[in-house]
Write a protein that holds these residues in place. Structure first.
Motif, short mmCIF file in Angstrom:
data_model
loop_
_atom_site.label_atom_id
_atom_site.label_comp_id
_atom_site.label_asym_id
_atom_site.label_seq_id
_atom_site.Cartn_x
_atom_site.Cartn_y
_atom_site.Cartn_z
N LEU B 28 0.83 -1.21 0.00
CA LEU B 28 0.00 0.00 0.00
C LEU B 28 0.87 1.26 0.00
O LEU B 28 0.64 2.19 -0.78
CB LEU B 28 -0.92 -0.01 1.22
N VAL B 29 1.87 1.27 0.88
CA VAL B 29 2.78 2.42 0.93
C VAL B 29 3.51 2.57 -0.40
O VAL B 29 3.61 3.66 -0.95
CB VAL B 29 3.80 2.26 2.08
N ALA B 30 3.99 1.43 -0.94
CA ALA B 30 4.75 1.47 -2.19
C ALA B 30 3.89 1.99 -3.34
O ALA B 30 4.34 2.80 -4.15
CB ALA B 30 5.29 0.08 -2.52
N ILE B 31 2.63 1.56 -3.39
CA ILE B 31 1.76 1.95 -4.50
C ILE B 31 1.36 3.42 -4.37
O ILE B 31 1.50 4.20 -5.31
CB ILE B 31 0.51 1.04 -4.56
N VAL B 98 9.11 2.96 -2.61
CA VAL B 98 8.51 4.19 -3.14
C VAL B 98 9.41 4.77 -4.23
O VAL B 98 8.96 5.10 -5.32
CB VAL B 98 8.29 5.22 -2.02
N VAL B 99 10.71 4.83 -3.93
CA VAL B 99 11.65 5.42 -4.90
C VAL B 99 11.73 4.57 -6.17
O VAL B 99 11.64 5.09 -7.29
CB VAL B 99 13.05 5.57 -4.26
N PHE B 100 11.84 3.26 -5.98
CA PHE B 100 11.98 2.37 -7.14
C PHE B 100 10.72 2.36 -8.00
O PHE B 100 10.77 2.54 -9.21
CB PHE B 100 12.31 0.96 -6.66
N GLU B 101 9.58 2.15 -7.36
CA GLU B 101 8.34 2.04 -8.13
C GLU B 101 7.95 3.37 -8.76
O GLU B 101 7.28 3.41 -9.78
CB GLU B 101 7.20 1.51 -7.26
N ALA B 102 8.37 4.48 -8.13
CA ALA B 102 8.06 5.80 -8.69
C ALA B 102 8.56 5.90 -10.12
O ALA B 102 7.91 6.50 -10.98
CB ALA B 102 8.67 6.90 -7.83
N ALA B 103 9.72 5.29 -10.40
CA ALA B 103 10.28 5.35 -11.75
C ALA B 103 9.35 4.67 -12.75
O ALA B 103 9.15 5.15 -13.86
CB ALA B 103 11.66 4.71 -11.78
N TYR B 104 8.77 3.54 -12.34
CA TYR B 104 7.85 2.83 -13.24
C TYR B 104 6.52 3.56 -13.37
O TYR B 104 5.97 3.69 -14.46
CB TYR B 104 7.65 1.39 -12.75
N PHE B 105 6.01 4.03 -12.23
CA PHE B 105 4.76 4.80 -12.29
C PHE B 105 4.96 6.06 -13.13
O PHE B 105 4.07 6.48 -13.86
CB PHE B 105 4.28 5.17 -10.88
N ALA B 106 6.14 6.67 -13.02
CA ALA B 106 6.41 7.91 -13.76
C ALA B 106 6.25 7.70 -15.26
O ALA B 106 5.70 8.56 -15.96
CB ALA B 106 7.81 8.43 -13.45
N MET B 147 -5.04 5.99 -17.50
CA MET B 147 -3.93 5.20 -16.97
C MET B 147 -4.38 4.06 -16.07
O MET B 147 -3.57 3.19 -15.75
CB MET B 147 -3.01 6.09 -16.12
N VAL B 148 -5.64 4.09 -15.63
CA VAL B 148 -6.08 3.14 -14.60
C VAL B 148 -5.67 1.69 -14.88
O VAL B 148 -5.09 1.04 -14.01
CB VAL B 148 -7.60 3.27 -14.35
N PRO B 149 -5.92 1.15 -16.08
CA PRO B 149 -5.52 -0.25 -16.31
C PRO B 149 -4.01 -0.47 -16.12
O PRO B 149 -3.61 -1.43 -15.44
CB PRO B 149 -5.92 -0.49 -17.76
N SER B 150 -3.18 0.41 -16.68
CA SER B 150 -1.73 0.24 -16.54
C SER B 150 -1.31 0.38 -15.08
O SER B 150 -0.43 -0.33 -14.60
CB SER B 150 -0.97 1.28 -17.36
N LEU B 151 -1.95 1.32 -14.39
CA LEU B 151 -1.59 1.52 -12.98
C LEU B 151 -1.95 0.29 -12.15
O LEU B 151 -1.17 -0.13 -11.29
CB LEU B 151 -2.30 2.76 -12.42
N LEU B 152 -3.10 -0.30 -12.42
CA LEU B 152 -3.50 -1.50 -11.66
C LEU B 152 -2.56 -2.65 -11.96
O LEU B 152 -2.17 -3.39 -11.06
CB LEU B 152 -4.95 -1.87 -12.00
N VAL B 156 -0.20 -4.67 -9.20
CA VAL B 156 -0.06 -6.12 -8.99
C VAL B 156 1.42 -6.50 -8.97
O VAL B 156 1.86 -7.29 -8.12
CB VAL B 156 -0.81 -6.90 -10.10
N VAL B 157 2.17 -5.92 -9.88
CA VAL B 157 3.62 -6.20 -9.92
C VAL B 157 4.27 -5.75 -8.61
O VAL B 157 5.09 -6.47 -8.03
CB VAL B 157 4.27 -5.47 -11.12
N VAL B 158 3.88 -4.56 -8.13
CA VAL B 158 4.45 -4.06 -6.87
C VAL B 158 4.14 -5.03 -5.74
O VAL B 158 5.01 -5.36 -4.93
CB VAL B 158 3.89 -2.65 -6.53
N PHE B 159 2.91 -5.51 -5.72
CA PHE B 159 2.50 -6.44 -4.67
C PHE B 159 3.42 -7.67 -4.65
O PHE B 159 3.87 -8.12 -3.61
CB PHE B 159 1.04 -6.85 -4.89
N GLN B 160 3.71 -8.19 -5.84
CA GLN B 160 4.61 -9.35 -5.93
C GLN B 160 6.03 -8.97 -5.53
O GLN B 160 6.72 -9.72 -4.84
CB GLN B 160 4.62 -9.91 -7.35
#
Lengths: 241, 219
Positions: B28-31, B98-106, B147-152, B156-160
């Motif tokens: 949750l925090v990471a997402i 947060v830092v790592f996933e931010a790059a992908y979300f960006a 973006m909703v589908p890509s974000l979801l 899922v990837v973040v969760f794993q």
């Protein structure tokens, strides 16, 4: 009120505007026509600073657009703009499309903004569409909402960028009627259009552009009945049949 | 070793569920954090101002070229150094994710913003909006919907991915299972259970995402 002084603009090596000069007085309606790619829309977008130009200057109410200290955000509040493809915000209802700028930019109380928006919708003839989303409206209705949205900021001048060229033929009139009423109410307008009927009825001046230059200018009488340049004659022949 | 003894799972269920809870917290925090930071970085990637564009681009390229596990290690050692005191494995894992996933979300955000026509931006400017409000009220809300589908999918990837926090000793779901395993020696049963739980959660989320996409496709 608006003075365009020897404006030139390039996209890379390509000169889109070539030494354009023009004065638009308060209450005047200026129609800009010409073949596509002649720089008509670019002139409009330079007027409110959506596009930059490299040479010359544009003075709006004694404020220079060339001056880096000029607050473009402030300046644009004096100018409403209507786009060829409407550009309504699809995620907002019609009423919110109109009220969002007065509320967020002018900090107008929501109640006042809604009241004003309803008056404007009344004026463009579609108050019953207020709670719909733009996607559910016809092209003509959408463009009328777009006009209401621009008027909601109480602009001193309205810029129209080919407002009817994305519309089905049977919807053109409903938009032109709104524009004619607006012109007759004394609004200052700069209109890029091929609707010569509109030009004849309300234009104080008609400008004919080709390849980034103003080829010819005149009132409706002189322009339509006796165009001086071959280019304008040719163009008029093509669009007037 | 005896035959399979699945009793190990109910016997340790509470401990395992605590681990799963930590996994959810971290995810949750990471997402949320990754998305917020990702929106800022994604916007910076579209800036015409060089001092904004270049650092953001460098950040995205570096993060996307590094293995997550390395980033987790880095922050595990780096965060206490920067803070000047021990910060705990959960906190440093949060920072790393947060830092790592931010790059992908960006990158998702950048693509989403670019998919909104410049006409929308011009329309907003023409009514007197500044850049910030244009983004906030006009562009981002539309872009987010697209973006909703890509974000979801990324969520899922973040969760794993959170299972990688295992390496710094964080008692998330996988680590909890390995702790139980060290005591009970029931590797097959425990890791099968972990696999099934991960599968059920992620598969359900993916299916929901698909359905959302289909629904939007018809809308």
């Amino acid at each position: 009120m608006i003075e365009i002084k020897n404006v030139s603009k390039w996209y890379g090596d390509f000169k889109v505007l070539d030494n354009i000069s023009e004065t638009i007085e308060r209450g005047q309606v200026v129609v800009i026509c010409g073949p596509s790619g002649s720089g008509k829309s670019t002139v409009l977008k330079c007027l409110n600073g959506l596009e930059k130009f490299q040479q010359g200057d544009i003075i709006v109410d004694s404020v220079s657009l060339k001056d880096p200290a000029t607050d473009l955000i402030k300046l644009r509040q004096k100018m409403g703009m209507v786009f060829q493809r409407f550009e309504l915000y699809p995620h907002l209802k019609v009423i919110d499309n109109i009220t969002i700028a007065p509320i967020k930019v002018k900090k107008m109380p929501v109640k006042d903004a809604v009241k004003r928006a309803m008056e404007l919708l009344e004026r463009v003839g579609i108050p019953e569409q207020a709670d719909k989303h733009p996607g559910n409206l016809s092209g003509g209705q959408q463009q009328r909402v777009a006009i209401a949205r621009a008027l909601a900021m109480d602009p001193e001048i309205m810029l129209f960028d080919e407002p009817t060229s994305a519309l089905d033929p049977e919807m053109i009139k409903e938009v032109l009627d709104v524009m004619i009423a607006l012109a007759k109410s004394g609004m200052t307008m700069a209109v890029v259009t091929h609707e010569m009927g509109f030009a004849r009825e309300v234009a104080d001046e008609i400008i004919f552009m080709d390849q980034g230059r103003i080829i010819e200018r005149g009132t409706d009488q002189t322009f339509f009945e006796n165009p001086k340049s071959e280019r304008a004659k040719d163009f008029l022949n093509k669009i007037l049949f | 070793m005896d035959a399979y003894d699945w009793q190990v799972i109910p016997n340790n269920l509470q401990f395992l569920m605590q681990g799963l809870f930590t996994t959810f917290q971290l995810a949750l925090v990471a997402i949320c954090g990754g998305l917020l930071l990702g929106i800022l970085v994604g916007m910076a990637r579209l800036s015409s101002v060089r001092v904004i564009y270049y650092p953001a681009t460098a950040f995205v390229n570096v993060m996307r070229s590094l293995p997550l596990i390395l980033v987790i290690f880095w922050f595990y050692f780096l965060v206490p150094l920067m803070a000047g005191r021990p910060m705990g494995d959960f906190f440093s894992a949060c920072v790393a994710f947060v830092v790592f996933e931010a790059a992908y979300f960006a990158e998702i955000v950048r693509a989403g913003i670019q998919s909104i026509s410049t006409g929308q931006e011009q329309a907003a400017y023409s009514t007197g909006f500044n850049y910030r409000d244009t983004m906030r009220y006009i562009i981002i809300p539309q872009a987010l919907r697209k973006m909703v589908p890509s974000l979801l999918t990324q969520a899922v990837v973040v969760f794993q991915d959170t299972s990688l926090a295992y390496v710094i000793g964080l008692k998330e779901f996988l680590r909890s299972a390995s702790i139980v395993d060290a005591r009970e020696m029931r590797s097959v049963e425990l890791y099968a259970f972990v696999g099934v739980v991960y599968f059920l959660i992620c598969f359900t989320m993916s299916k929901l995402t698909k359905r959302l996409e289909v629904k939007r496709g018809h809308a």
